[in-house]
Design a protein around this motif. Structure first.
Motif, short mmCIF file in Angstrom:
data_model
loop_
_atom_site.label_atom_id
_atom_site.label_comp_id
_atom_site.label_asym_id
_atom_site.label_seq_id
_atom_site.Cartn_x
_atom_site.Cartn_y
_atom_site.Cartn_z
N ALA A 142 -14.95 0.62 -4.00
CA ALA A 142 -13.68 0.24 -2.81
C ALA A 142 -13.98 -0.75 -1.86
N GLY A 143 -15.21 -0.92 -1.56
CA GLY A 143 -15.49 -2.15 -0.49
C GLY A 143 -15.69 -3.34 -1.25
N PHE A 159 8.35 -1.18 -6.91
CA PHE A 159 8.94 -0.57 -8.07
C PHE A 159 8.80 0.93 -7.57
N GLY A 160 9.01 1.58 -6.56
CA GLY A 160 8.80 2.93 -6.66
C GLY A 160 7.27 2.93 -6.19
N PHE A 161 6.70 3.81 -6.94
CA PHE A 161 5.00 3.99 -6.75
C PHE A 161 4.14 2.82 -6.91
N LEU A 162 4.67 1.92 -7.28
CA LEU A 162 3.93 0.54 -7.44
C LEU A 162 3.89 -0.08 -5.97
N GLY A 163 4.36 0.33 -5.13
CA GLY A 163 4.28 -0.30 -3.65
C GLY A 163 5.41 -1.04 -3.33
N GLY A 164 5.50 -1.06 -1.93
CA GLY A 164 6.73 -1.73 -1.37
C GLY A 164 6.80 -3.36 -1.44
N ASP A 173 -4.42 -1.80 -5.18
CA ASP A 173 -5.56 -1.11 -5.75
C ASP A 173 -6.43 -0.45 -4.81
N ARG A 174 -6.48 -0.78 -3.79
CA ARG A 174 -7.36 0.31 -2.78
C ARG A 174 -6.59 1.64 -2.50
N ARG A 175 -5.41 1.37 -2.78
CA ARG A 175 -4.68 2.92 -2.52
C ARG A 175 -4.91 3.67 -3.72
N LEU A 176 -4.80 3.04 -5.13
CA LEU A 176 -4.91 3.78 -6.31
C LEU A 176 -6.36 4.37 -6.27
N ILE A 177 -7.18 3.56 -5.78
CA ILE A 177 -8.57 4.14 -5.73
C ILE A 177 -8.63 5.38 -4.80
N ARG A 180 -7.27 8.35 -6.39
CA ARG A 180 -8.20 8.77 -7.58
C ARG A 180 -9.02 9.76 -7.10
N MET A 181 -9.68 9.10 -5.92
CA MET A 181 -10.91 9.80 -5.20
C MET A 181 -10.32 11.03 -4.52
N ALA A 182 -9.35 11.30 -3.99
CA ALA A 182 -8.72 12.40 -3.42
C ALA A 182 -8.68 13.32 -4.48
#
Length: 432
Positions: A142-143, A159-164, A173-177, A180-182
């Protein structure tokens, strides 16, 4: 795994030519040649070919590259001469240093943490192990998105979940990571709860747990196989064992115990891995006895011992847990050094000298284990129903029955037991 991470790993493959670099910043009590050998062994563990080893003295670390410009050029020359595709640094590199070194060397660069994570990624055999490795990998990666992902400066609309609107690719990408980590942490929490239930069940079944711990490649799995007759992977290979293995063993005067083989420790073990593997290493935290297996023939054996003790401390294993050291690999020592160590082990009550490979000293080790587990036994008065044959058999198998009488149709036992065994017996009685 995320797509970007897979791309990053794909920049080198098994069989790639590799140079190993030790940036020596001073202050270490380790032998530099032994350290280079260890790093080369780690590199070999991911299937690359080590074509050069370079020891560099670093007086003042450079923020941009860690090492000096002349040393960078020296490495670039080695990379060209040996046609290397990979440079492994036995140090922690910042993302900026990693990126700058890759540009200067025109080769893939990974640091010690990245190297160990690669090994764990290949070796994890169980679903739990793969979850732990992926969590550690994502935490590390992530870093480093700014270094490893080439498409990060693009922006995309929402597009909705893809981000504002206007969210950059790197933010998404960081949000997806993070998401996934959560999810991985939630799954590992469930694994930990399940393991805890299994542990409680084992405690009701009355066997003490003995955990083998030690530096990677110290011979834990070889000793485990010798004691249990199992066939756990035991090779002259760093991190040959990742997932814990449990087997029953017979002990003199104790009937049975559970022996646990655990992942080997290593100096500068990535904090991501210590955290991710905490569920696995709970077997160590809750053990009744620790056997610290040491490669006594290794030139850095004392430094390795300190590294293992440090990791145990990080895991929360207190001094109250009984432990002793098994000085392994006597078969690799010359006669003079062997005699010295045997004499020292004879003088101490916290050491047994062995060769797990040849079996020398293993019987003495088993006697020491039984002695440690029975030390501190107390005398208890226990009443049982006269018809409780299973309870009586348990007491005879796991303690020393000093006296047995019958009072009012009740069997009364005066028995010496370890406090932990007494607790197990009472749990067993409550469950029946």
């Amino acid at each position: 795994m995320t797509q970007g991470f897979e791309r990053d790993r794909g920049e080198f493959a098994r069989g790639a030519r590799c140079i190993v670099v030790l940036p020596d910043q001073g202050g270490s009590n380790r032998d530099s040649d032994a350290r280079l050998d260890e790093t080369a062994g780690l590199a070999l563990a991911i299937g690359v070919e080590v074509v050069d080893r370079v020891h560099l003295r670093v007086r003042a670390p450079k923020p941009a590259t860690l090492i000096g410009s002349g040393q960078v050029e020296q490495l670039a020359t080695s990379v060209r001469q040996h046609e290397a595709q990979l440079a492994v640094f036995d140090a922690a590199l910042t993302p900026v240093q990693q990126r700058n070194l890759e540009t200067a060397l025109e080769a893939k660069v990974i640091d010690r943490t990245g190297l160990i994570l690669e090994i764990f990624g290949e070796r994890a055999a169980t679903a739990e192990g793969r979850l732990q490795v992926e969590l550690a990998h994502l935490d590390y990666q992530a870093g480093r998105l700014v270094r490893s992902w080439t498409h990060l400066e693009r922006q995309r609309g929402g597009f909705g979940f893809l981000g504002g609107p206007g969210e950059t690719q790197i933010e998404a990408d960081r949000r997806l990571i993070r998401d996934r980590m959560a999810r991985l942490r939630r799954e590992l929490e469930q694994v930990s709860r399940t393991r805890g239930l299994h542990r409680e069940r084992r405690q009701r079944a009355p066997w003490p747990v003995i955990a083998l711990v030690g530096y990677t490649n110290a011979g834990k799995s070889t000793l485990f196989n010798k004691l249990t007759g199992a066939d756990v992977m035991a090779e002259d290979l760093l991190f040959a064992t990742l997932d814990p293995t449990l087997r029953r063993i017979d002990l003199p005067g104790i009937d049975q115990a559970i022996l646990s083989d655990t992942v080997g420790f290593v100096s500068d073990l990535p904090t991501q891995l210590v955290a991710a593997f905490k569920a696995t290493l709970e077997e160590v935290v809750s053990a009744d006895l620790l056997i610290h297996v040491r490669d006594i023939a290794h030139p850095d054996s004392e430094a390795q011992r300190a590294d293992v003790e440090q990791v145990l401390e990080e895991l929360g294993v207190g001094e109250g847990t009984p432990r002793f050291e098994a000085w392994n690999k006597l078969d690799l020592l010359d006669a003079e050094r062997r005699d010295e160590l045997l004499a020292e082990a004879e003088r101490r009550d916290d050491v047994v000298a062995i060769s797990a490979l040849t079996g020398e000293g293993v019987d003495g080790l088993m006697e020491q284990v039984a002695t440690k587990l029975t030390a501190g036994h107390r005398r208890y008065r226990i009443e049982l129903d006269a018809a409780d044959g299973a309870g009586a058999a348990w007491l005879h198998a796991h303690g020393e029955v000093v006296e047995q009488t019958v009072e009012d149709s009740r069997a009364v036992y005066e028995v010496r037991l370890a406090p932990a065994d007494y607790d197990r017996f009472m749990q067993r009685q409550a469950a029946t």
